[in-house]
Write a protein that holds these residues in place. Structure first.
Motif, short mmCIF file in Angstrom:
data_model
loop_
_atom_site.label_atom_id
_atom_site.label_comp_id
_atom_site.label_asym_id
_atom_site.label_seq_id
_atom_site.Cartn_x
_atom_site.Cartn_y
_atom_site.Cartn_z
N UNK A 137 -5.85 -20.04 41.39
CA UNK A 137 -4.82 -19.10 40.98
C UNK A 137 -5.22 -18.48 39.66
N UNK A 138 -4.29 -17.79 39.04
CA UNK A 138 -4.62 -16.99 37.87
C UNK A 138 -4.55 -17.79 36.58
N UNK A 139 -5.26 -17.32 35.59
CA UNK A 139 -5.13 -17.74 34.21
C UNK A 139 -4.95 -19.23 33.98
N UNK A 140 -3.87 -19.55 33.30
CA UNK A 140 -3.65 -20.90 32.85
C UNK A 140 -3.50 -21.89 33.99
N UNK A 141 -2.93 -21.41 35.13
CA UNK A 141 -2.65 -22.33 36.23
C UNK A 141 -3.88 -22.55 37.12
N UNK A 142 -5.00 -21.93 36.76
CA UNK A 142 -6.21 -22.04 37.56
C UNK A 142 -6.75 -23.47 37.54
N UNK A 143 -6.78 -24.12 38.70
CA UNK A 143 -7.26 -25.50 38.75
C UNK A 143 -7.85 -25.77 40.12
N UNK A 144 -9.07 -25.33 40.35
CA UNK A 144 -9.66 -25.53 41.68
C UNK A 144 -9.92 -27.01 41.94
N UNK A 167 -13.56 -18.85 33.97
CA UNK A 167 -13.67 -18.42 35.36
C UNK A 167 -12.35 -17.85 35.87
N UNK A 168 -11.26 -18.38 35.30
CA UNK A 168 -9.94 -17.93 35.76
C UNK A 168 -9.71 -16.44 35.57
N UNK A 169 -10.47 -15.82 34.65
CA UNK A 169 -10.24 -14.39 34.41
C UNK A 169 -10.48 -13.57 35.66
N UNK A 170 -11.50 -13.97 36.45
CA UNK A 170 -11.75 -13.24 37.68
C UNK A 170 -10.53 -13.30 38.59
N UNK A 171 -9.97 -14.49 38.72
CA UNK A 171 -8.85 -14.61 39.66
C UNK A 171 -7.60 -13.92 39.12
N UNK A 172 -7.44 -13.92 37.79
CA UNK A 172 -6.33 -13.13 37.21
C UNK A 172 -6.46 -11.68 37.63
N UNK A 173 -7.67 -11.14 37.47
CA UNK A 173 -7.87 -9.73 37.79
C UNK A 173 -7.75 -9.51 39.30
N UNK B 230 -6.80 -17.12 23.60
CA UNK B 230 -6.83 -18.54 23.88
C UNK B 230 -7.32 -18.80 25.31
N UNK B 231 -7.20 -17.81 26.19
CA UNK B 231 -7.65 -17.97 27.57
C UNK B 231 -8.87 -17.09 27.85
N UNK B 232 -9.56 -16.69 26.80
CA UNK B 232 -10.78 -15.91 27.00
C UNK B 232 -10.56 -14.42 27.06
N UNK B 233 -9.34 -13.98 26.79
CA UNK B 233 -9.04 -12.54 26.85
C UNK B 233 -9.36 -11.85 25.54
N UNK B 234 -9.13 -10.55 25.52
CA UNK B 234 -9.53 -9.76 24.37
C UNK B 234 -8.33 -8.97 23.81
N UNK B 235 -7.83 -9.36 22.64
CA UNK B 235 -6.65 -8.66 22.10
C UNK B 235 -6.94 -7.22 21.70
#
Lengths: 237, 543, 127, 333
Positions: A137-144, A167-173, B230-235
Motif C-alpha cells: 500500500x501507500x506511504x506509511x502503511x506500506x508493509x509488504x 520504496x513506498x513512494x512508488x506505490x503512493x504515486x 520523514x517518508x522520503x518526500x520533498x517539501x
C-alpha cells in the motif's frame, strides 16, 4: 420589454433542445464543444501534478521504480489498455451513429463502451485487492509481507536487487495515479449510462448530438491518460 | 423605458437561489465576496491590534497564527480571486458584449454554489478550531501540525478552485461564441480583455491547485510521503506545486483590476482610451508571462541557483506589460475632460498605489536584494500594495462605477469621495511603514518582535483602524443608498460601453435587440443632460 | 470561431468520422500497444523510457486527431489543447530541473543520517 | 560616474534621515553591495514614481472639468511612444537582473576555504555545532573569515536570517542547505527564523557574536570545556540552555509546552494514562531519549528525542541543575 421571450429567431421558431440564450443550434453546439474542450484542458493540467511527482521521483530515484515494477502485473495492464482502446473506438462510433440518426447502433455502441468501462474497473479491483493482500500500500502503511516479496520477485531478482529506501513512494504515486484515473472512469460510467438512456429515449438526432460527442471527448481523455499510465507504471525497465 | 428589470421581474427566494440570470448570480457573488471581505478584514484588524506592542496583548501565539492564516486564506480564496471576475465579470460581461447571458448559465449557478460549499468548508475549519499553517500550507508543517481543520480548509480550497475554473471556462466560451454580429474582438471593452486573460489563467493554472490540495489531503490522511521528508518526500517540490498555481493566481487578482481601471480612466477622462491594442495585448501577455515566474517565491527556499537565476530573469519580463498599461492610462488623461467623480478618484488612487506595488516588485525580483527582503515585512507591504492597494481599490472603484447600474440607485457622491481619500491615506499609513520594517529585518508572521520595531508597527496599526472605520462608513452609505438613494440615470458617467445602453437596473433580457456595436471609447456623441442627471446621445433616437 | 455567422438555422454542422478512419485508428493503436510491450524486453538502457514515451505520444496523437476529431476541428480548440500540453511541460520541466539540481544535498544528508551522531562527529562531516 | 553620483546621493539621504533609516548596520562583506543595489533600485523607483505622480497631478489639474464635458481631439495611439516606454524600462530591468544575479551567485556559492559550523533548527530553537563537537545556542564566529553554516532541520521548515549580514537561507528537513558569510564587524547581531514554523515562530531567535580570531579561539576552548570547569549545576544550566530544553520547559513554575522544571525533580507526576510516577533519574532519562513513551498528563507528545544528542555527562549535569531547581531535590534556588 416586459416580454421576456426573445424574438431573434422568428423564422422557424426555437427547436425544443435550443436554450433560450443561444441564437442557433450551431452556436449552442460550438459553445458546448469549446466548453468541453476547455474542461479537458483542465483535466490535462489536473493530472499534470501527478505526472510531475512521477517524473521528479523517477528521475531522481530510478532504483525505486526499477525495483517496484516487479510487483505490477503487465498482463493485467495490457488487457486494460486494450479494453480502453476498444471502448474509445466504440464511443467514437456511437457519435458517428448518432450523427447519422442510427439510434439503435448508437445505443449498442454505448452499451459496449459501458461494458468495457466496467471490465476495466473489475480488472483494477482484482489488481488492487491483490496489492492490499500483499501489504503493498501507500506511504506509511506500506508493509509488504516476506512471502509476497519472495513470490513476486522470485529467487533470481530477490537476490540480485537490493531493496531501495523509500520504496513506498512508488506505490503512493501508483495509487494516486490509478486511483484518480479510476475515479474518472467511474464518473465516465455514470455519464455513459445517462447518455444510453437519453439516446434510447430519442433525445438525439443529426440535428442535436452535442451531449453524446461531449461525453465521447471526455471518455477519450480518460483513455489518453491511461495510454501514458500504462508504460509509465507497468513497463519500467 | 421598462418598469420591470432583473431585480423586480420575479419574486421569492427561489427566483434568486435558483436563478440562471447572470446578473442575479453576479449580485449574489457580490454579497458573498463582500461578506468575506468583512470577515477577512476583522481577522486583519485583530492581527494589527495584537501587534500594537511587542509581547502578548489579547491573544496567545497560536490564536495569532490562526488569525493571520485565516485572514490570508479568506482574503485570497474567498474574496480577491472571485471578487472582480465572479461578481462584476458575471454582471457586466454579457451586457458589455450585447449578449443575453453567459454561454452556460447552469454551470454559472453551479460555480456559485461551489463557492458557497468552499465557504462552508472554511467555516467548518474555523469552527473546528481554525488553521494555523499560513495560507501557503507549506509542508511538512501543514501535514504534521495537530490541527485537524487543515483537511476541511484544503477541501474548501479544492472546491473553490473548481468554482474558479468553471467561471473562467464560462467566460472564455462566452467571449468566443456569444458575441453578437458586429462585436469584433477589437470592439470589446478592455475590461473584457482583462477578464479573458484572467479566465485563461483560471483554466490553465487552477487545476494544479486542485491536485496540490488533493495530494496534501491524501498526505495528511494517508501519509503517502510525496511531500513529507520523514517518508522520503520533498517539501520544496510542494512549493513548486503550490506556486505554479499561486503565482499566476496573483494575476487572476490584478488583471481584472487593471481592466476596471481602464474603464474608470476612460470614462473619467471622457476620452478615447490611449493605445487600446497595447493595453489589450498587455493583458494577454501578463496572463502568459505570469506562468513563467513562480520560482521567484523560492529564491531562499532551497531552490537551486540555476532555477533562481532563470526565474529572476523571467520575472522582470512581467514588469513591461504592467508599465505599458500605466503609461497608456496617463496618456489617456492628456487633453481629456477629467471629472473627479468617485470612480475616477479610485482609478487615480489605483495608479499611485499600483505604482508603488509594482515598483517595489523590482526589489524582490533582483536576486541579491531579495535574499535580505524575502519573508520580511517588505514582502507583506509589497503584496498588500498589489492585492489590496490595487485590486481591492479597483474593486471599490468598480463597485462605485457599476453600483448605479446594478441597483439603479445613486450613493452620496461627496461622502464617497471622502471615503476614497481616507482609504488612500489609511492604506498608505498601514503599509508604507512596513517597507521600512522589512528592510530593517522584521520577519513576517511574527507574533512578537524586538522593541526597536514598535513605532512603525504602531503607525501601521493606526492605519488599519482608520481603514476599518472607512470601510464601515462606505458599506453604510452604500446600503443606505439602496433604500434612500436617488434613482440612477441610464448613463451617469458618460461612458460608451454597452452596459450603459440599457436601463439602470438592466432589464431581464439585457437587450431585446443588440445595441449598435460602436467604438466603446468614443465619448464624443454623449452629452450631459441636467434633467436626467446623466448622459444621453446627442440625437435622441426614438425606438 | 464565429462559424455561426453564416449558418442555416436549425442545422448543426460537424465532422462525421468515416468507419475506415475509426477502424484504422483502432488497429494502429492495438499494433502500437503490442510494439510498446515487446520493445520493453529489449534492454536499451535509458532509451527504453524515451521509446515508450514516444510510442505513447503517437498513440495519444492518434486518439486526439481521429477519435477526438482534432484533425478536423481547427482554431482555438487546437490552440487550447496544445497550450495545456505546453504548460504541463513547463511545470514538469522546471520542477525536474530544480529538484535534480539540489539532489546532492539530499543524498549527502541521507549518508550522514545513517551514521549515529556522536560528540565529535562533526570532524568527519564534509563533502 | 553613475556609481559616484549614487554614492553621493545616498550619503545625502543618510545624513538627512539619520544613519540606517532603511537598513540595520552593515556587518558582512556582502552587505555593502546588497545595500548599494537596493539604493540603486530605490532611486530608479523614486524617480519613476515621482514622474508618474507628477504627470498624473499635472494632467488632473490641467484637464479637470467641472461641468462642460467635451474632450479636445487628441491622438488615440502612438507607436513610437509605445515602443519607447517598452524599450527604456526593459534596458533598466536587464541591468537590474544582471547586478542582482551576479551577487546572488556569489552569495550562494561558498568559497573554498570556509570555517564550517553545523546548524540544527528545530521547533523553536537553534543549535550550533563547532568543528570540535561543542554545541552552543549562540553562534560565535571569527571576524574577517569565511564562515559556512551547514544547516538541517529536525522537523519543519525554518529559515536562518541574519539581517545585519543581509543573508538568509531556508533550513529544509531531509537535506542540508548552506549559507556563507564573512563578518566585518565585531559585536552581537540578531538571528531570526524567517520561515513560519508554528506556535513560537517569533521566539525562534538567537544571536551571532563576532569575535576577533584570537578571542574566538579562546572562547571556543573555554566554552567546550564547560562540564569539567563549571560546578555541575551551572554546567547543567548551560546544557539546559543550549540543547533546546529552555524553549519548552520553564524554570520559574510557569506552564510551557512541557512541564516546568521548578520543583519537578523528586516530585510525583501523573501520566496521561492516569498512573503516577516519581520524577527521578530513570524516568527523566527515558523522557529525554523516548519522549513519547510516558507523557505527563495535560501535555502533548511533541518533544523530539535526544537519543544520540545528549550524552551521559551532559545528562549528569542536567540532573544536577534540575535538582537545584527542586525543593525535593535538595538545595532550593
Amino acid at each position: 420589454m416586459s416580454n421576456n421571450h426573445h424574438n431573434e429567431n422568428d423564422h422557424g421558431g426555437h427547436p425544443s433542445f435550443l436554450a433560450h440564450h443561444f441564437s442557433s443550434p450551431q452556436q449552442q453546439y460550438d459553445a458546448g464543444k469549446l466548453g468541453i474542450w476547455l474542461f479537458l484542458v483542465t483535466e490535462v493540467l489536473f493530472f499534470s501534478g501527478l505526472f510531475c511527482a512521477y517524473a521528479v521521483y523517477r528521475f531522481n530515484h530510478p532504483e525505486i521504480f526499477r525495483y517496484a515494477h516487479f510487483f505490477l502485473d503487465t498482463t493485467m495492464g495490457a488487457i486494460n489498455t486494450v479494453v480502453l482502446i476498444l471502448s474509445s473506438l466504440t464511443i467514437a462510433w456511437a457519435v458517428r451513429a448518432v450523427q447519422l440518426n442510427q439510434r439503435r447502433l448508437a445505443v449498442g455502441m454505448l452499451v459496449v463502451t459501458l461494458l468495457c468501462a466496467a471490465a476495466f474497473m473489475v480488472i483494477k479491483y482484482i489488481e488492487y485487492t491483490h496489492k492490499f493482500h500483499m501489504g503493498l500500500t501507500w506511504g506509511e502503511s506500506f508493509a509488504p509481507s516476506a512471502e509476497a516479496l519472495r513470490e513476486v520477485l522470485g529467487e533470481a531478482h530477490g537476490e540480485v536487487l537490493e531493496k531501495p529506501a523509500n520504496l513506498h513512494l512508488f506505490f503512493s504515486i501508483y495509487f494516486c495515479m490509478t486511483g484518480l484515473h479510476g475515479i474518472h472512469v467511474l464518473a465516465g460510467i455514470g455519464v455513459i449510462i445517462w447518455m444510453i438512456v437519453r439516446t434510447a429515449r430519442g433525445d438525439f438526432s443529426s440535428e442535436y448530438f452535442g451531449p453524446v460527442e461531449y461525453t465521447a471527448l471526455y471518455w477519450h481523455i480518460v483513455d489518453l491518460v491511461w495510454i501514458f499510465l500504462f508504460p509509465l507504471l507497468y513497463l519500467i525497465d | 423605458m421598462s418598469t420591470t428589470n432583473y431585480l423586480t421581474c420575479s419574486k421569492g427566494w427561489k427566483s434568486w437561489f435558483l436563478t440562471l440570470d447572470h446578473k442575479r448570480i453576479g449580485v449574489m457573488y457580490l454579497t458573498a465576496v463582500l461578506s468575506s471581505f468583512a470577515l477577512g478584514g476583522l481577522f486583519a484588524l485583530a492581527v494589527r491590534l495584537e501587534l500594537f506592542q511587542p509581547g502578548q496583548q489579547f491573544m496567545d501565539p497560536t490564536t495569532y497564527n490562526r488569525m493571520f492564516t485565516l485572514h490570508g486564506a479568506v482574503m485570497v480564496f474567498l474574496f480577491i480571486i472571485p471578487s472582480i471576475p465572479a461578481a462584476f465579470g458575471n454582471f457586466v460581461l454579457p451586457i458589455m458584449l450585447g449578449a443575453q447571458d453567459v454561454a452556460f448559465p447552469r454551470l454559472n449557478l453551479a460555480s456559485f454554489y461551489l463557492w458557497m460549499a468552499g465557504a462552508v468548508f472554511f467555516l467548518v475549519s474555523l469552527l473546528g478550531g481554525g488553521i494555523e499553517t499560513g495560507w501557503t500550507f507549506y509542508t511538512p508543517y501543514s501535514t504534521t501540525t495537530a490541527d485537524s481543520s487543515v483537511v476541511s480548509a484544503l477541501m474548501g480550497v479544492f472546491v473553490l478552485g473548481f468554482s474558479s475554473i468553471f467561471t473562467g471556462m464560462n467566460f472564455i466560451v462566452t467571449i468566443h461564441q456569444m458575441r453578437p454580429k458586429g462585436m469584433t474582438w477589437f470592439k470589446m471593452p478592455l475590461f473584457l480583455w482583462a477578464i479573458y486573460g484572467t479566465a485563461l489563467i483560471q483554466v490553465l493554472a487552477t487545476p494544479v491547485l486542485g491536485i496540490t490540495g488533493l495530494l496534501l489531503i491524501v498526505e495528511r490522511v494517508a501519509h503517502i510521503g510525496v511531500f513529507d521528508p520523514a517518508l522520503g518526500g520533498d517539501p520544496v517540490l510542494f512549493q513548486h506545486f503550490f506556486w505554479f498555481y499561486s503565482h499566476p493566481a496573483v494575476y487572476i487578482m490584478i488583471l481584472p483590476a487593471m481592466g476596471i481601471v481602464s474603464e474608470l480612466i476612460a470614462a473619467g477622462s471622457r476620452k478615447e482610451i490611449f493605445g487600446y491594442r497595447f493595453i489589450a495585448f498587455s493583458s494577454i501577455a501578463i496572463a502568459i508571462l505570469g506562468f513563467l515566474v513562480w520560482g521567484h517565491h523560492m529564491f531562499t527556499s532551497g531552490q537551486s541557483v540555476a532555477a533562481s537565476v532563470v526565474f529572476s530573469a523571467l520575472t522582470f519580463t512581467v514588469a513591461i506589460p504592467s508599465a505599458i498599461k500605466v503609461f497608456n492610462w496617463l496618456s489617456t488623461m492628456y487633453k481629456g475632460a477629467i471629472v473627479l467623480n468617485t470612480p475616477m478618484c479610485y482609478g487615480l488612487s489605483f495608479i499611485s498605489l499600483f505604482g508603488i506595488g509594482g515598483l517595489t516588485g523590482l526589489f524582490l525580483g533582483t536576486l541579491s536584494v531579495d535574499i535580505h527582503l524575502h519573508d520580511t515585512y517588505f514582502i507583506v507591504a509589497h503584496f498588500h500594495y498589489v492585492m489590496m492597494g490595487s485590486t481591492a481599490v479597483a474593486f471599490m472603484g468598480g463597485l462605485h462605477y457599476w453600483w448605479p447600474k446594478m441597483f439603479g440607485k445613486m450613493y452620496n457622491e461627496a461622502l464617497a469621495r471622502v471615503c476614497c481619500l481616507f482609504v488612500f491615506i489609511g492604506f498608505n499609513l498601514t503599509f508604507l511603514p512596513q517597507f521600512v520594517l522589512g528592510t530593517r529585518g522584521m520577519p513576517r508572521r511574527y507574533f512578537d518582535y524586538p522593541e526597536r520595531f514598535q513605532f512603525l508597527h504602531q503607525l501601521s496599526t493606526i492605519g488599519a483602524v482608520m481603514l476599518f472605520i472607512t470601510f464601515f462608513v462606505m458599506f453604510s452609505y452604500l446600503l443606505h443608498s439602496l433604500v434612500r438613494g436617488k434613482p440612477a440615470p441610464m448613463n451617469p458617467w458618460g461612458a460608451n460601453t454597452n452596459e450603459w445602453k440599457c436601463s439602470s437596473p438592466p432589464p431581464f433580457n439585457n437587450f431585446d435587440v443588440p445595441p449598435p456595436m460602436e467604438n466603446p471609447y468614443d465619448h464624443t456623441n454623449l452629452v450631459f443632460d441636467e434633467k436626467l442627471g446623466g448622459y444621453r446621445a446627442k440625437q435622441v433616437i426614438n425606438s | 470561431m464565429s462559424s455561426h455567422d453564416n449558418e442555416t438555422p436549425g442545422a448543426t454542422h460537424a465532422h462525421i468520422a468515416p468507419i475506415s478512419t475509426l477502424m484504422g485508428t483502432f488497429i494502429a493503436l492495438l499494433v502500437l500497444t503490442v510494439v510498446t510491450v515487446v520493445v520493453r524486453s529489449i534492454d536499451l538502457g535509458s532509451m527504453n523510457i524515451m521509446i515508450a514515451m514516444m510510442i505513447a505520444t503517437i498513440k495519444a496523437g492518434l486518439v486526439a486527431a481521429y477519435f477526438m476529431h482534432l484533425a478536423y476541428d481547427g482554431g482555438f480548440i487546437r490552440v487550447a489543447f496544445f497550450a495545456s500540453i505546453i504548460f504541463m511541460g513547463l511545470f514538469l520541466g522546471f520542477a525536474l530541473l530544480d529538484t535534480s539540481e539540489y539532489q546532492d544535498t539530499i543524498q549527502w544528508h541521507e549518508t550522514l543520517k545513517a551514521k549515529v551522531p556522536t560528540e565529535g562527529s562533526a570532524a568527519d562531516h564534509g563533502k | 560616474m553613475l556609481v559616484q553620483m549614487l554614492t553621493l546621493a545616498n550619503a545625502v539621504v543618510a545624513a538627512t534621515t539619520g544613519e540606517g533609516f532603511w537598513f540595520p548596520e552593515q556587518a558582512s562583506t556582502v552587505a555593502g553591495s546588497v545595500d548599494f543595489v537596493y539604493d540603486l533600485i530605490l532611486w530608479i523607483c523614486t524617480i519613476a514614481f515621482v514622474g508618474i505622480m507628477l504627470a498624473m497631478l499635472i494632467l488632473v489639474v490641467r484637464f479637470r472639468k467641472s461641468k462642460v464635458l467635451v474632450p479636445q481631439p487628441s491622438p488615440t495611439h502612438n507607436d513610437i511612444l509605445e515602443i519607447s516606454w517598452t524599450v527604456i524600462p526593459s534596458i533598466v530591468l536587464v541591468v537590474l537582473f544582471y547586478v542582482g544575479a551576479v551577487k546572488y551567485i556569489d552569495m550562494r556559492e561558498s568559497p573554498a576555504d570556509t570555517y564550517d559550523i553545523y546548524v540544527t533548527g528545530r521547533k523553536w530553537s537553534w543549535s550550533f555545532e563547532y568543528p570540535n563537537g561543542y554545541t552552543d545556542a549562540a553562534l560565535h564566529v571569527p571576524k574577517d573569515r569565511n564562515v559556512r553554516l551547514m544547516m538541517q532541520s529536525e522537523d519543519v521548515l525554518h529559515s536562518m536570517f541574519i539581517p545585519s549580514f543581509r543573508t538568509k537561507m531556508d533550513v529544509v528537513p531531509g537535506r542540508y542547505t548552506s549559507l556563507w558569510f564573512n563578518a566585518t564587524q565585531t559585536g552581537t547581531f540578531d538571528i531570526f527564523c524567517a520561515e513560519y514554523c508554528g506556535q513560537n515562530h517569533s521566539m525562534m531567535r538567537a544571536q551571532v557574536v563576532v569575535h576577533e580570531q584570537a578571542e574566538f579561539d579562546k572562547w571556543l576552548a573555554e566554552a567546550s570545556d564547560y562540564i569539567a570547569k563549571l560546578p555541575p549545576e551551572e554546567a547543567g544550566k548551560k546544557v539546559f540552555e543550549t540543547s533546546g530544553c529552555k524553549q519548552c520547559h520553564s524554570v520559574d513554575g510557569s506552564k510551557g509546552i512541557g512541564p516546568t522544571f521548578k520543583d519537578l525533580f523528586g516530585s510525583t507526576v501523573t501520566l496521561s494514562d492516569g498512573s503516577k510516577i516519581v520524577a527521578e533519574e530513570n524516568f527523566i532519562r527515558e523522557s529525554i531519549y523516548e519522549p513519547k513513551a510516558k507523557v505527563v498528563a495535560g501535555y502533548n507528545p511533541v518533544m523530539p528525542t535526544y537519543e544520540g544528542k545528549m550524552n551521559a555527562e551532559q545528562m549528569r549535569v542536567l540532573f544536577a541543575y534540575m535538582k537545584s531547581l527542586s525543593a525535593q531535590g535538595g538545595a532550593a534556588p
